[in-house]
Design an enzyme around this catalytic site. Structure first.
Site, PDB file in Angstrom:
ATOM      1  N   ASN A   6      51.303  54.417  62.764  1.00  0.00           N
ATOM      2  CA  ASN A   6      52.389  55.167  63.422  1.00  0.00           C
ATOM      3  C   ASN A   6      52.878  56.343  62.571  1.00  0.00           C
ATOM      4  OD1 ASN A   6      55.775  54.646  64.674  1.00  0.00           O
ATOM      5  ND2 ASN A   6      54.138  55.749  65.649  1.00  0.00           N
ATOM      6  N   CYS A   8      50.220  59.040  61.992  1.00  0.00           N
ATOM      7  CA  CYS A   8      49.280  60.138  62.283  1.00  0.00           C
ATOM      8  C   CYS A   8      49.039  60.300  63.782  1.00  0.00           C
ATOM      9  CB  CYS A   8      47.949  59.925  61.554  1.00  0.00           C
ATOM     10  SG  CYS A   8      48.112  59.885  59.754  1.00  0.00           S
ATOM     11  N   ARG A   9      48.179  59.447  64.356  1.00  0.00           N
ATOM     12  CA  ARG A   9      47.756  59.680  65.739  1.00  0.00           C
ATOM     13  C   ARG A   9      48.848  59.436  66.774  1.00  0.00           C
ATOM     14  NH1 ARG A   9      42.900  55.660  65.308  1.00  0.00           N
ATOM     15  NH2 ARG A   9      44.485  54.749  63.934  1.00  0.00           N
ATOM     16  N   ASP A 119      40.696  57.851  63.240  1.00  0.00           N
ATOM     17  CA  ASP A 119      41.847  57.880  62.343  1.00  0.00           C
ATOM     18  C   ASP A 119      41.676  59.015  61.325  1.00  0.00           C
ATOM     19  OD1 ASP A 119      43.922  57.377  60.668  1.00  0.00           O
ATOM     20  OD2 ASP A 119      43.460  55.254  60.367  1.00  0.00           O
TER      21      ASP A 119
HETATM   22  P1  4NP Z   1      47.439  56.264  62.061  1.00  0.00           P
HETATM   23  O1  4NP Z   1      46.740  56.471  60.634  1.00  0.00           O
HETATM   24  O2  4NP Z   1      47.071  54.872  62.532  1.00  0.00           O
HETATM   25  O3  4NP Z   1      46.826  57.325  62.928  1.00  0.00           O
HETATM   26  O4  4NP Z   1      48.927  56.456  61.845  1.00  0.00           O
HETATM   27  C1  4NP Z   1      46.966  55.564  59.581  1.00  0.00           C
HETATM   28  C2  4NP Z   1      47.999  55.791  58.712  1.00  0.00           C
HETATM   29  C3  4NP Z   1      48.235  54.914  57.668  1.00  0.00           C
HETATM   30  C4  4NP Z   1      47.414  53.814  57.507  1.00  0.00           C
HETATM   31  C5  4NP Z   1      46.368  53.581  58.380  1.00  0.00           C
HETATM   32  C6  4NP Z   1      46.155  54.459  59.428  1.00  0.00           C
HETATM   33  N1  4NP Z   1      47.618  52.931  56.413  1.00  0.00           N
HETATM   34  O5  4NP Z   1      46.813  52.011  56.231  1.00  0.00           O
HETATM   35  O6  4NP Z   1      48.619  53.089  55.687  1.00  0.00           O
END
Ligand code: 4NP
Length: 152
Positions: A6, A8-9, A119
């Site tokens: 929560n 980035c995407r 991601d």
């Molecule tokens: P998101 O990306 O799922 O697009 O927000 C990520 C941000 C952080 C992490 C993994 C995915 N993390 O492991 O901290």
């Protein structure tokens, strides 16, 4: 809009969809959250904020939130950004009605193909831009579908 962290995407998807809701004058609200709790309370990743700003959208006020079963009560449609998110959300659904609410965002463009929005967290700015483009196109398709259902 649901991803893993929560930051980035899904905050990008929330910002894009809110913009589509305004532009298409839809009677809808949107929120985002993550399946993991590592970034609860945090602002989106600076690269996501920068990418959104470059497209005229400010996502800096969002605060990270973890998915909760209450989201099945509060929302009609729940979009996972990738297959892992999608299956993790489905695993928390208690009824067939809740399972029916879960979809993958890119399926709005490519129904049934379960294409992921990759991601970008460990990637570069170009990966964020690529995520933006995919999200923007999928949200436009989602908004048009809602507009038809809205009778506008
Ligand atoms: P998101 O990306 O799922 O697009 O927000 C990520 C941000 C952080 C992490 C993994 C995915 N993390 O492991 O901290």
């Amino acid at each position: 809009m649901v991803c893993l962290g929560n930051i980035c995407r899904s905050p990008l998807a929330e910002g894009v969809m809110r913009d589509k809701i305004e532009k298409h004058k839809l009677n809808a609200t949107v929120d985002s959250c993550g399946m993991g709790g590592w970034h609860v309370g945090e602002a989106p990743d600076y690269r996501a904020r920068q990418t959104a700003l470059a497209h005229g959208i400010d996502i800096s006020r969002h605060k990270g939130r973890k998915f909760s079963r209450n989201d099945f009560d509060n929302f009609d449609i729940i979009y996972g950004m990738d297959k892992e998110n999608y299956e993790d959300i489905l695993a928390l659904a208690r009824t067939e009605q809740e399972r029916q609410k879960v979809n993958m965002l890119m399926d709005e463009l490519y129904p049934g193909q379960q294409r992921p929005i990759p991601d970008p967290y460990y990637g570069e700015m170009s990966d964020f831009e690529n995520a933006w483009k995919m999200i923007d196109e999928a949200c436009e398709a989602a908004a048009r579908k809602l507009q038809v259902n809205d009778g506008n």
